[in-house]
Structure formats: C-alpha cells, structure tokens
Motif scaffolding. Structure first.
Motif, short mmCIF file in Angstrom:
data_model
loop_
_atom_site.label_atom_id
_atom_site.label_comp_id
_atom_site.label_asym_id
_atom_site.label_seq_id
_atom_site.Cartn_x
_atom_site.Cartn_y
_atom_site.Cartn_z
N CYS A 22 0.83 -1.21 0.00
CA CYS A 22 0.00 0.00 0.00
C CYS A 22 0.86 1.26 0.00
CB CYS A 22 -0.96 -0.01 1.18
SG CYS A 22 -2.27 -1.25 1.00
N LEU A 23 2.02 1.20 0.66
CA LEU A 23 2.96 2.33 0.58
C LEU A 23 3.43 2.54 -0.86
CD1 LEU A 23 5.20 2.01 3.76
CD2 LEU A 23 3.41 3.70 3.30
N ARG A 27 2.60 5.96 -4.57
CA ARG A 27 3.35 6.59 -5.65
C ARG A 27 2.60 6.53 -6.97
NH1 ARG A 27 8.79 3.58 -5.66
NH2 ARG A 27 8.89 4.75 -7.59
N SER A 28 1.38 6.06 -6.96
CA SER A 28 0.59 5.90 -8.17
C SER A 28 0.34 7.25 -8.86
CB SER A 28 -0.76 5.27 -7.80
OG SER A 28 -1.63 5.27 -8.91
N THR A 36 -6.47 6.57 -1.24
CA THR A 36 -6.86 5.45 -0.38
C THR A 36 -5.67 4.63 0.12
OG1 THR A 36 -7.19 3.97 -2.26
CG2 THR A 36 -9.11 5.22 -1.49
N ALA A 37 -4.55 4.69 -0.56
CA ALA A 37 -3.41 3.84 -0.22
C ALA A 37 -2.84 4.16 1.16
CB ALA A 37 -2.32 3.95 -1.28
N GLY A 38 -2.82 5.41 1.56
CA GLY A 38 -2.28 5.77 2.87
C GLY A 38 -3.07 5.16 4.01
N GLY A 39 -4.39 5.26 3.91
CA GLY A 39 -5.24 4.65 4.94
C GLY A 39 -5.11 3.15 4.97
N GLY A 169 1.70 0.28 -8.64
CA GLY A 169 0.75 1.04 -7.83
C GLY A 169 -0.59 1.22 -8.48
N ASP A 170 -0.67 1.04 -9.80
CA ASP A 170 -1.91 1.27 -10.53
C ASP A 170 -2.68 0.00 -10.86
OD1 ASP A 170 -1.41 4.01 -10.55
OD2 ASP A 170 -0.27 3.89 -12.40
N ARG A 171 -2.21 -1.15 -10.44
CA ARG A 171 -2.85 -2.41 -10.77
C ARG A 171 -4.07 -2.62 -9.88
NH1 ARG A 171 0.56 -6.02 -13.77
NH2 ARG A 171 -1.36 -7.24 -13.76
N ALA A 172 -5.26 -2.50 -10.45
CA ALA A 172 -6.50 -2.62 -9.69
C ALA A 172 -6.63 -4.00 -9.04
CB ALA A 172 -7.70 -2.36 -10.60
N GLU A 173 -6.20 -5.05 -9.74
CA GLU A 173 -6.33 -6.39 -9.17
C GLU A 173 -5.40 -6.59 -7.97
OE1 GLU A 173 -3.19 -6.90 -12.38
OE2 GLU A 173 -5.01 -5.74 -12.11
#
Length: 193
Positions: A22-23, A27-28, A36-39, A169-173
C-alpha cells in the motif's frame, strides 16, 4: 490478538506485506489510488502490530488506548472522505473495527482471547458478518472471468496486454488482493477477540 503463535506470525507477515504494498501504491499516478493507499497502509501495519503473538509482546493498556485514538482519527477521516465516495465506507468500517478491537483489548488485555463462555458480542458478530462477506465478494472479483480462458480480473492483460504498462501502484487487481488479504486478517483478528 493472541491466538496460536504460528497463525499470529502468518497474520503479521500478511498484514505487513500488505501495508508495504500500500505504501508503494501511494506513488501511483492515479489520484484515487494515492488517496486510499495511505489509509490502507496504516490499516495493514496496524493489523500487523496488533497480531503480534503474546509470547513476543503483551502491550500495556495505554498502548491499546493510543491505538484506539489513532484508529478513531482514521475513522473520522474515512467518514469525511465517504461524503465524496462510497468506496470509503469500507474504510469507515475497517477503521471502526480496529478502534473497537483496541478498546476491547484495553479493557481486558490479558484475557481478550477467552470469552469465558459469554459468546460473541453482537457488534463483533456484525463485524464478522461484514468482513466475511467482503472477503467472499473480493475473492469472486479476483477469480478468472471465464473458465479456460486464462484471463484474470483485468480481462487478459498477459505479456502483450495493456495491464503490463501499468505501474505496480496502478494495478486494480493487486489493490483488490491487498484489500482481500486485509479482510482475511480482520476476520482472523475478530475471531480471536
């Protein structure tokens, strides 16, 4: 959460790896991913620390109260964010569950794995139902779209597909897989509460 030591270490590893990914998602180039990644990183690392086996550390009561404060702040942030996006409702429930477990642990830190025959409290049961449903729903979204096609959740994206051009970072799956693993962790932690 103080269950069997091996299961605890596996849960620590799963949650820490999820938090680390998630960290990376922060960088996405996609703004919603960064938001949302920080949370989700906070949730993953928080779950990893909370899952440490009792043989390693038995946190003092004040630490559980500090955890409750951190996740209450995350809950308030998620509530604010949910005004603009329904996706954040899951973050609201996750932050609430973490704050709830922290408060429960601060009330009975030494005996939180033993209910004494009292059964599962209604709130714990409701959270278990939600996160179990979330895990099942997320798992079906990650399953291949059709049998025998070899295509995953991205609709193909093999070596020549467009999914390869996306950053990690951009991979939805992969983001969904992280949410799935955190959901599994949440179920495991609620079961031992």
């Amino acid at each position: 959460m103080h269950g069997p030591a091996q299961a605890g270490w596996l849960l620590v590893a799963l949650c820490a790896a999820t938090g680390a990914y998630c960290l990376l998602r922060m960088r996405s180039t996609v703004e919603e991913q960064r938001r949302t990644a920080g949370g989700e990183a906070l949730m993953g690392f928080g779950m990893a620390v909370m899952a440490l086996p009792a043989a390693v550390i038995t946190p003092p009561r004040w630490l559980w109260l500090a955890y409750a404060a951190v996740f209450t702040a995350a809950l308030l942030h998620a509530l604010w964010s949910s005004l603009s996006s329904t996706h954040h409702i899951h973050h609201v429930l996750g932050s609430f569950a973490m704050a709830y477990m922290s408060v429960a642990m601060s009330a009975t830190p030494a005996a939180h794995a033993h209910h004494g025959g009292a059964g599962v409290p209604a709130l714990t049961g409701a959270l278990l139902v939600y996160f179990t449903g979330f895990v099942l729903w997320s798992g079906t979204r990650l399953a291949p779209a059709g049998t025998g096609t070899g295509k995953g959740a991205t609709g193909g994206g093999g070596a020549g597909g467009t999914a390869v051009a996306l950053s990690w970072g951009d991979r939805a799956e992969l983001a969904l897989a992280c949410r799935l693993s955190m959901g599994i962790g949440m179920v495991a932690m609620l079961l031992t509460l």
